[in-house]
Design an enzyme around this catalytic site. Sequence first.
Site, PDB file in Angstrom:
ATOM      1  N   CYS A 148      -6.844   6.453  -3.265  1.00 18.26           N
ATOM      2  CA  CYS A 148      -5.628   4.998  -2.065  1.00 18.26           C
ATOM      3  C   CYS A 148      -4.909   5.341  -1.482  1.00 18.26           C
ATOM      4  CB  CYS A 148      -5.355   4.131  -2.818  1.00 18.26           C
ATOM      5  SG  CYS A 148      -4.044   2.993  -2.550  1.00 18.26           S
ATOM      6  N   HIS A 157     -12.319  -3.100  -0.659  1.00 18.38           N
ATOM      7  CA  HIS A 157     -11.059  -2.309  -1.286  1.00 18.38           C
ATOM      8  C   HIS A 157      -9.825  -3.329  -1.516  1.00 18.38           C
ATOM      9  CE1 HIS A 157      -8.666   1.914  -2.467  1.00 18.38           C
ATOM     10  NE2 HIS A 157      -8.007   1.235  -1.480  1.00 18.38           N
ATOM     11  N   GLU A 158      -9.596  -2.935   0.731  1.00 18.53           N
ATOM     12  CA  GLU A 158      -8.583  -3.558   0.974  1.00 18.53           C
ATOM     13  C   GLU A 158      -7.924  -4.755   0.995  1.00 18.53           C
ATOM     14  OE1 GLU A 158      -6.666  -1.330   2.487  1.00 18.53           O
ATOM     15  OE2 GLU A 158      -8.243   0.484   2.986  1.00 18.53           O
ATOM     16  N   HIS A 207      -6.256  -5.214  -2.194  1.00 18.65           N
ATOM     17  CA  HIS A 207      -4.691  -5.088  -1.702  1.00 18.65           C
ATOM     18  C   HIS A 207      -4.338  -6.916  -1.466  1.00 18.65           C
ATOM     19  CE1 HIS A 207      -3.622  -1.381  -2.608  1.00 18.65           C
ATOM     20  NE2 HIS A 207      -5.370  -1.316  -1.748  1.00 18.65           N
TER      21      HIS A 207
END
Length: 196
Positions: A115, A157-158, A161
């Site tokens: 990341c 993954h994004e 966030h």
Amino acid sequence: MRLFSEVDEEVDPGVVEGTDLRVLKYPHPALRAPNAQVTQEELDDGSIKKLAKEMFLVMYATQGVGLAAPQVGVNKCLMVYNESGDQKKWLDEVVMVNPQIVEFSDGLDVENEGCLSFPNMRGDVERSKWIKVEAQNTKGKKIKKKYKGWEARIFQHEYDHLDGVVYPDRLTEEGRSEVQPRLDELSAEFGEGGAL
């Protein structure tokens, strides 16, 4: 998110031409803060389109394949990615506004992730093999799509966030203990006020 290749380290580009945005490093509080939905007014005034364009500049400069708005200090539900990581393949660029994962596959796989907000650190993360997503584009048009494989992994993954979740949160106990010394270094570099 970091593209996995022969290069193991992220690039810190310093000043990126065309933007003042910078990738925030763990444990910056913006990485854990709540993220507001993008409003129709923000879509109409062009500010989100401009932000997305600048996020791509930063993402490419750091040799990443994805970036979420909180990673550049903007706590909005916005993510950008290009699964190839190649700026020349701009047709592969994806901007997602107010995304939601509406269905996850039962099947899971484990892949090594990195990341941009966690330089010089990697770990194995279990994620769904496919997902169904609903979102908007920068004009407010609704998008419904199914992602699988690498693109599903980048999206998840994004998307994490946007929920204040970072990939070390998803590591096994063993994986977490392997990266803990680096997390401690990043916390020490940041100083007081970090959000662990």
